[in-house]
Design a protein around this motif. Sequence first.
Motif, short mmCIF file in Angstrom:
data_model
loop_
_atom_site.label_atom_id
_atom_site.label_comp_id
_atom_site.label_asym_id
_atom_site.label_seq_id
_atom_site.Cartn_x
_atom_site.Cartn_y
_atom_site.Cartn_z
N HIS A 72 51.80 11.48 -10.01
CA HIS A 72 52.89 10.89 -10.79
C HIS A 72 53.92 10.16 -9.93
N LEU A 73 53.79 10.30 -8.62
CA LEU A 73 54.74 9.57 -7.75
C LEU A 73 54.37 8.09 -7.71
N THR A 74 55.27 7.28 -7.21
CA THR A 74 54.92 5.87 -7.01
C THR A 74 53.95 5.77 -5.83
N GLN B 145 55.73 6.22 -2.56
CA GLN B 145 56.16 7.61 -2.32
C GLN B 145 54.96 8.48 -1.90
N ARG C 84 63.80 11.09 -2.40
CA ARG C 84 63.47 10.89 -3.83
C ARG C 84 62.09 11.46 -4.15
N ALA C 85 61.14 11.29 -3.21
CA ALA C 85 59.77 11.77 -3.47
C ALA C 85 59.75 13.29 -3.57
N VAL D 204 62.28 15.26 -4.31
CA VAL D 204 63.00 15.67 -5.53
C VAL D 204 62.08 15.50 -6.75
N SER D 205 61.36 14.38 -6.80
CA SER D 205 60.45 14.15 -7.93
C SER D 205 59.36 15.21 -7.97
N LEU D 206 58.82 15.52 -6.79
CA LEU D 206 57.75 16.53 -6.75
C LEU D 206 58.28 17.89 -7.22
N ARG D 207 59.47 18.22 -6.77
CA ARG D 207 60.06 19.51 -7.17
C ARG D 207 60.21 19.56 -8.69
N ARG D 208 60.68 18.44 -9.26
CA ARG D 208 60.88 18.41 -10.71
C ARG D 208 59.53 18.52 -11.44
N LEU D 209 58.55 17.76 -10.94
CA LEU D 209 57.23 17.76 -11.58
C LEU D 209 56.59 19.14 -11.51
#
Lengths: 265, 191
Positions: free
Chosen positions: B132-134, B137, B171-172, B174-179
Motif C-alpha cells: 500500500h506504500l507508494t 516509499q 512518512r513511510a 508512519v504509513s506502515l505503522r498505521r496500516l
Amino acid sequence: MPDFATRLDRCLDALRDGRSLHRVLQKSPGERDDLIDLLRVSTDVAQLQLPAPDPAFKLRTRNLMLAVAAHRRASAARSRWVARPVFRLALAVGLSGALLGAGIVAASAQSLPGDPLYQVKRGMERVQLSLTLDPAAKARLRMQLATRRVSEAGQLSAQGRVAEALSLITAFDSDVAELGRQVVAAPLQPADAGRLERDVSQGQAEADGGLEAVAAELAARGHSEAAASVQHSEREADQTFSGAKKALHDHGAKGSARPSPSPDN
Amino acid sequence: MGALRKPPEVALLKRAKALEPGALAEIYERHIDSIYRYIYIRVRNQADAEDLTGQVFLKMIDALPGYRLQGVPFSTWLYRIAHNLVVDRYRRSARTPLELSEHLPDASPLGAPEVRLQLGEDRRILAAALGHLTDDQRQLILLRFVENREVEQIARIMNRTHGAIHAMQHRALVSLRRLLADSPAVEARRA
C-alpha cells in the motif's frame, strides 16, 4: 534543533550500528514512544524475506552477460586493429585485388556466420567502407550494413542459433553507434543532409521491424533474456537514430535558412 | 587458515572495466540478489523482475568501460541503472502489478524465538502493508532496512536530497505503522 524525521534517522543509525538508543531518546522525551513505535516497525521490515532470484535464472543471465561481454571485447579489439590506416589500406588493396575478379564476392552475399564465405562477406564490407569517402554515402552504407546484420540475426534466431544471433546484434549496435558519430561529425551539404535524414528514417523502420521480429522469435523459443537484450539494443538504436536525424535536420535547416542571392546581384 | 576474502573493489572494477570475465562474474555474484530484490519490490512479479534484472546487467556491460572509479560508488551506479530501467518500464506499461504478498515465499525459520515476525501470517500482513506504500516509499524501505544502505547512498540512487529521503522515510514508517494497526488480523490478536 533537528526535526522529527532527522531524529528518527539518528535512532535508526544507532539501531543499525548496534549503539545505545538511550542517549538519542533522552534528548526528545516527548517523542520517545512515537520513535520507539517507528523503530519497531523498521525492525519488522528488516526481518521481511523477499524472494530470492531463481537459481536457473541467475545462471542463464550470468552466462548471457558473459557471452555479450566476450562479443563486446572481441569487437572492440577488432575495431582498434581495423582503425589503423595501414591496415585499412592493405586490406582494401589486398582484398579488392584478390576477390573482386574471382566471383567469390557474389557467392558470399547470402552467407551467414558459420558459412565458409561469411568472413569474405564481412571483409568486403570493410573494404567498401574504407573505399567510400563521401560522408553521406558512407553513412548510407553503414546504415545498410546495420540492417543487414539484423536480417542475418533474424535468420539465425529462426534456426535457434541464439549466441550467434546476439553476436550479430552486437555488430548492429556498433554499426549504429558509428553511424551516429559519423552523422554528427560529417561535413554534409544541406541537401545531402535532408536526403540522408529520410534514408536514416527508412533504415530505422527496417531495423526496428527486424529487431522486433528477432526478439519475438527468441521469446517464443524461451530465450527471454536474449529477447530482452535485443529489445534493449532496439531502444539504444532508436535513441541514436533520433539523435542522428536531429543532427541531419539541423544541418538541412541551416542550409535553408541561408539568405538566397538577391535578384539585383 | 583465514577465511576467503573478497578481492578489493577497485582492483575488481579495473578488471571489470576491461570486460574481464572473472571480474564480471564476481561483480554479478555480489550484486545480483540485491538488484533483483530492488526491482522485485517495485514491479512485484517474478517475470518482470527477472526481465529487468537481466537488462541491468546487460546495460552494465555497455556502460562499464565508461564507469569512473573516482565517481559514484559502484553499487549506487548499478542501482541507478536499475532505477532508470524500472522507471522506463513504468512509463511504457500500464500493467497492474500483482500483490507483493501473493509472491512471498512461505514462512521459513527466521532465527531466534524473540524475533517478532516469525510467523508466515505476520510476514504476509507486513508484505500487504508494504504493497500500500507508494513505489518510492517501498523502494526506500527496501534499500534502508532490508539492504541496509546509508541515507546518503539512497539519496543518490533515488536522485533526491538527503532531507527528502529523511522525510520520505518518516512518512513511510508512519504509513506502515498505521496500516499494520488497521490490519484486522493484528487487531484480533490484540483483542
